[in-house]
Design a protein around this motif. Sequence first.
Motif, PDB file in Angstrom:
ATOM      1  N   GLU A 183       0.812  -1.217   0.000  1.00  0.00           N
ATOM      2  CA  GLU A 183       0.000   0.000   0.000  1.00  0.00           C
ATOM      3  C   GLU A 183       0.844   1.266   0.000  1.00  0.00           C
ATOM      4  N   GLU A 184       1.982   1.257   0.712  1.00  0.00           N
ATOM      5  CA  GLU A 184       2.719   2.499   0.939  1.00  0.00           C
ATOM      6  C   GLU A 184       4.140   2.513   0.405  1.00  0.00           C
ATOM      7  N   LEU A 185       4.720   1.374   0.079  1.00  0.00           N
ATOM      8  CA  LEU A 185       6.118   1.341  -0.359  1.00  0.00           C
ATOM      9  C   LEU A 185       6.265   0.925  -1.815  1.00  0.00           C
ATOM     10  N   SER A 186       5.149   0.698  -2.516  1.00  0.00           N
ATOM     11  CA  SER A 186       5.149   0.319  -3.934  1.00  0.00           C
ATOM     12  C   SER A 186       5.895  -0.989  -4.178  1.00  0.00           C
ATOM     13  N   ARG A 187       5.887  -1.870  -3.172  1.00  0.00           N
ATOM     14  CA  ARG A 187       6.497  -3.182  -3.348  1.00  0.00           C
ATOM     15  C   ARG A 187       5.419  -4.249  -3.247  1.00  0.00           C
ATOM     16  N   THR A 188       5.209  -4.973  -4.344  1.00  0.00           N
ATOM     17  CA  THR A 188       4.147  -5.973  -4.378  1.00  0.00           C
ATOM     18  C   THR A 188       4.682  -7.399  -4.362  1.00  0.00           C
ATOM     19  N   ARG A 189       5.989  -7.572  -4.432  1.00  0.00           N
ATOM     20  CA  ARG A 189       6.577  -8.909  -4.439  1.00  0.00           C
ATOM     21  C   ARG A 189       7.087  -9.291  -3.062  1.00  0.00           C
ATOM     22  N   VAL A 228      -9.100  -7.928   9.594  1.00  0.00           N
ATOM     23  CA  VAL A 228      -7.935  -7.446   8.852  1.00  0.00           C
ATOM     24  C   VAL A 228      -6.863  -7.040   9.849  1.00  0.00           C
ATOM     25  N   ALA A 229      -5.642  -7.488   9.629  1.00  0.00           N
ATOM     26  CA  ALA A 229      -4.511  -7.025  10.437  1.00  0.00           C
ATOM     27  C   ALA A 229      -4.103  -5.655   9.919  1.00  0.00           C
ATOM     28  N   TYR A 230      -4.401  -4.616  10.696  1.00  0.00           N
ATOM     29  CA  TYR A 230      -4.191  -3.246  10.218  1.00  0.00           C
ATOM     30  C   TYR A 230      -3.307  -2.481  11.193  1.00  0.00           C
ATOM     31  N   PRO A 231      -2.093  -2.108  10.759  1.00  0.00           N
ATOM     32  CA  PRO A 231      -1.183  -1.384  11.645  1.00  0.00           C
ATOM     33  C   PRO A 231      -1.451   0.124  11.610  1.00  0.00           C
ATOM     34  N   ALA A 232      -2.326   0.591  12.471  1.00  0.00           N
ATOM     35  CA  ALA A 232      -2.611   2.020  12.538  1.00  0.00           C
ATOM     36  C   ALA A 232      -1.423   2.755  13.145  1.00  0.00           C
ATOM     37  N   ALA A 233      -1.352   4.051  12.874  1.00  0.00           N
ATOM     38  CA  ALA A 233      -0.237   4.873  13.341  1.00  0.00           C
ATOM     39  C   ALA A 233       0.026   4.652  14.824  1.00  0.00           C
ATOM     40  N   ASN A 237       3.785  -2.869  13.690  1.00  0.00           N
ATOM     41  CA  ASN A 237       3.813  -3.355  12.314  1.00  0.00           C
ATOM     42  C   ASN A 237       3.993  -4.871  12.289  1.00  0.00           C
ATOM     43  N   ALA A 238       3.695  -5.444  11.142  1.00  0.00           N
ATOM     44  CA  ALA A 238       4.056  -6.841  10.926  1.00  0.00           C
ATOM     45  C   ALA A 238       5.575  -6.979  11.020  1.00  0.00           C
ATOM     46  N   SER A 239       6.021  -8.106  11.552  1.00  0.00           N
ATOM     47  CA  SER A 239       7.451  -8.390  11.624  1.00  0.00           C
ATOM     48  C   SER A 239       7.880  -9.038  10.311  1.00  0.00           C
ATOM     49  N   TRP A 590      -6.048  11.024  11.829  1.00  0.00           N
ATOM     50  CA  TRP A 590      -4.828  10.416  11.306  1.00  0.00           C
ATOM     51  C   TRP A 590      -4.282   9.313  12.209  1.00  0.00           C
ATOM     52  N   SER A 591      -4.733   9.237  13.445  1.00  0.00           N
ATOM     53  CA  SER A 591      -4.299   8.123  14.288  1.00  0.00           C
ATOM     54  C   SER A 591      -4.942   6.810  13.858  1.00  0.00           C
ATOM     55  N   LEU A 592      -5.942   6.873  12.980  1.00  0.00           N
ATOM     56  CA  LEU A 592      -6.587   5.669  12.464  1.00  0.00           C
ATOM     57  C   LEU A 592      -6.004   5.208  11.134  1.00  0.00           C
ATOM     58  N   TYR A 593      -5.067   5.989  10.562  1.00  0.00           N
ATOM     59  CA  TYR A 593      -4.497   5.582   9.285  1.00  0.00           C
ATOM     60  C   TYR A 593      -3.179   4.837   9.520  1.00  0.00           C
ATOM     61  N   ASP A 594      -2.639   4.216   8.468  1.00  0.00           N
ATOM     62  CA  ASP A 594      -1.564   3.249   8.679  1.00  0.00           C
ATOM     63  C   ASP A 594      -0.227   3.880   9.061  1.00  0.00           C
ATOM     64  N   THR A 595       0.640   3.044   9.585  1.00  0.00           N
ATOM     65  CA  THR A 595       1.908   3.483  10.161  1.00  0.00           C
ATOM     66  C   THR A 595       2.813   4.198   9.167  1.00  0.00           C
ATOM     67  N   ALA A 596       3.169   3.517   8.089  1.00  0.00           N
ATOM     68  CA  ALA A 596       4.225   4.016   7.205  1.00  0.00           C
ATOM     69  C   ALA A 596       3.857   5.353   6.587  1.00  0.00           C
ATOM     70  N   TYR A 597       2.647   5.471   6.063  1.00  0.00           N
ATOM     71  CA  TYR A 597       2.223   6.725   5.433  1.00  0.00           C
ATOM     72  C   TYR A 597       2.129   7.837   6.476  1.00  0.00           C
ATOM     73  N   THR A 598       1.389   7.585   7.537  1.00  0.00           N
ATOM     74  CA  THR A 598       1.090   8.651   8.485  1.00  0.00           C
ATOM     75  C   THR A 598       2.331   9.113   9.236  1.00  0.00           C
ATOM     76  N   GLU A 599       3.123   8.158   9.709  1.00  0.00           N
ATOM     77  CA  GLU A 599       4.304   8.536  10.488  1.00  0.00           C
ATOM     78  C   GLU A 599       5.379   9.171   9.618  1.00  0.00           C
ATOM     79  N   ARG A 600       5.403   8.825   8.339  1.00  0.00           N
ATOM     80  CA  ARG A 600       6.351   9.471   7.421  1.00  0.00           C
ATOM     81  C   ARG A 600       6.149  10.983   7.417  1.00  0.00           C
ATOM     82  N   TYR A 601       4.908  11.427   7.408  1.00  0.00           N
ATOM     83  CA  TYR A 601       4.614  12.849   7.266  1.00  0.00           C
ATOM     84  C   TYR A 601       4.308  13.552   8.588  1.00  0.00           C
ATOM     85  N   LEU A 602       3.737  12.823   9.550  1.00  0.00           N
ATOM     86  CA  LEU A 602       3.283  13.470  10.778  1.00  0.00           C
ATOM     87  C   LEU A 602       4.053  13.038  12.022  1.00  0.00           C
TER      88      LEU A 602
END
Length: 697
Positions: A183-189, A228-233, A237-239, A590-602
Amino acid sequence: MTDDLSFLRRQARTQRFTLGTPKNFRVAGDGTRLLFLRSRTATDRRNDLLHLDLRTGEETTVVDAAALLPGEEDLPAEERARRERARETSGGVVGYATDDAFRVVAFSLSGKLYTADLDGGDVRLLLDAAVVDPRPNPAGTHVAYVSERRLRVIELATGDDRALVDDEGPDVAWGLAEFIAAEELSRTRGYWWSPDGRSLLVQRTDRSEVPVWTIADPARPDNPATTVAYPAAGTTNASVSLSFLGLDGSRVDVEHLDWEYLVAAHWSAAGDPLIAVAPRDQRRIDVYALDPRDGSARLLHSETDERWVEVVTGVPAWTTDGRLVHVGVRDDTYRVLVDGEPVTPPGLQVRSVLDVGDEVLFSASEDDPTQLHVYRTNDGRVERLSAVDGVHVGAGTAEVTVLSTWSLSHSGPRVSVLRDGEHVTDIASYPMDPGLEPRPVWLTVGERALRAALVLPAGREVDDGGEALPVLLDPYGGPHAQRVLQSRNAFLTPQWLADQGFAVLVADGRGTPGRGNAWEKEIHHSFADVTLADQVDALHAVAERCPGLLDLDRVAIRGWSYGGYLSALAVLRRPDVFHAAVAGAPVTDWSLYDTAYTERYLGHPEADPDVYERNSLIADAPSLRRPLLIVHGLADDNVFVAHALRLSGELLAAGRDHTFLPLVGATHMTPQAEEVAENLMMTQVRWLKRQLGVEAG
């Protein structure tokens, strides 16, 4: 008849006029053959796999999806999730992979594993199971795939099929990119073959500590809810770890260093496998070379930034002769570096690396961010391969390049193949005619030279002196996405909206890509202030540029996702400017949105709680005094409907009138069913007209 359909139904039926257009190109190593996907018609959602012989120009169908699977597809849950992350709405063959010699193609169709023999033309069903992401090894002797969370390998000569790992339970998966990566790092593999085809570098994901969220279907209370396993801000995160798995049953675990995110991986014959990793705060990306013998990691390069390091796809990678390629910021410019030395000039903003071989193929923007071009390095020089104005998407290699050209002069892409920069052939494209021609007026406005486009009703000119028009802003406005692009298809919906009686303004503010590192980083900790200020500035600057054209007493704004957040923000905090808003799938807290995106900016919510408070909308609910329509899909697993419900609840508690429209069964992607897509847009237009006092037409 298709010609009798409304524009909105045409748009939905054709997936925004993209069906019938070629995509997913792959060029053979010797440059003689090309594979790609394309549906048969402009309304067929099933992609076929096609082969183009670049020596003869002959095009043949390798896989006829309708003949292979006449009925509806039944997809594994992991494949549905993968398509949601990729925003993939088509069917048939949506992905494929080949061996190095271009003899074997592997793909899945309705979860079944198939291979195609490119020399003989035979298509073979290998496995009738829940298969995800099948990939042949470079030697063409084995195909790896993921099924039921485990990486498996099937030997083509014998049919021997075995798992390379044990089943560790429902929370552990091997060979799949986790939610954050996709979703946030453009890596699908989630796995990569060794060059000799005898081992693989494989991702192991343990989501046991990730918070579990529930998605129910209120319209069908007899259906069980999904989790759904969802890592909110701020949460866990998943290991993610890596191992080398051999076809001989061996396993070597990769040394796990100080990193939270696996950003990218690359394995070619030119050197040891490469990975790019980032810590939780994403202020650094480290590039390591891995030793498959013992799993040790050797640091090759670190890219740092006091705010965050932007992820650029396609790197790191080795050139054919073993030089390290990455992208870094130098002179406020995203530049390609080879062994640490910049090979692209200042001012040429590299957007993605498309291929690395003897030379580097990449996409970039020059001084005009409304255009995107394709370039290659060529013996120490940088050469632009796309010749006309527009938005160009590249594929293939620096030697044999496929260009898909989207421009203002035509609908859909024109696709051509170049060899060493010279035209070789074209690839047919069959998009539907949208039935309208956008007429955007291109503007650069305000003290920050904001790029904007103004779209007026058909027949209306900027300086014709007619009655002032109600205004509709139609932004995205956030990171990673531009709306002001020189492509006709990008302005089909704005033109249709304009034809309903609005002056539609689309503006890209700070934080959007294409204008350098400093421009993008101005949103750090300041989503709300910066992005809203730029929309207001664009509106006022255009009104000043075009006196009498815009009715500033009737201004509305609409958007989806970040654009939905921006729309709700606009009426909550600038009711003096905006008189109505449609907020589609908005992030409200924004505390309900995912870790990588939200913490990158906020930042991290525990370290920067005031930043989250300033940029979220919940506390603003009592201040609403303008009409607000909130639209949200109940099955959204990206921006959960909790965002809309929490804002709606606070508005109700504060006694603030608003309208909430739930979309039954809809995910974060806008509805695809023709009647729903049409009625949703018509509902928005009628609502906006009522709020602005515009006569229905």
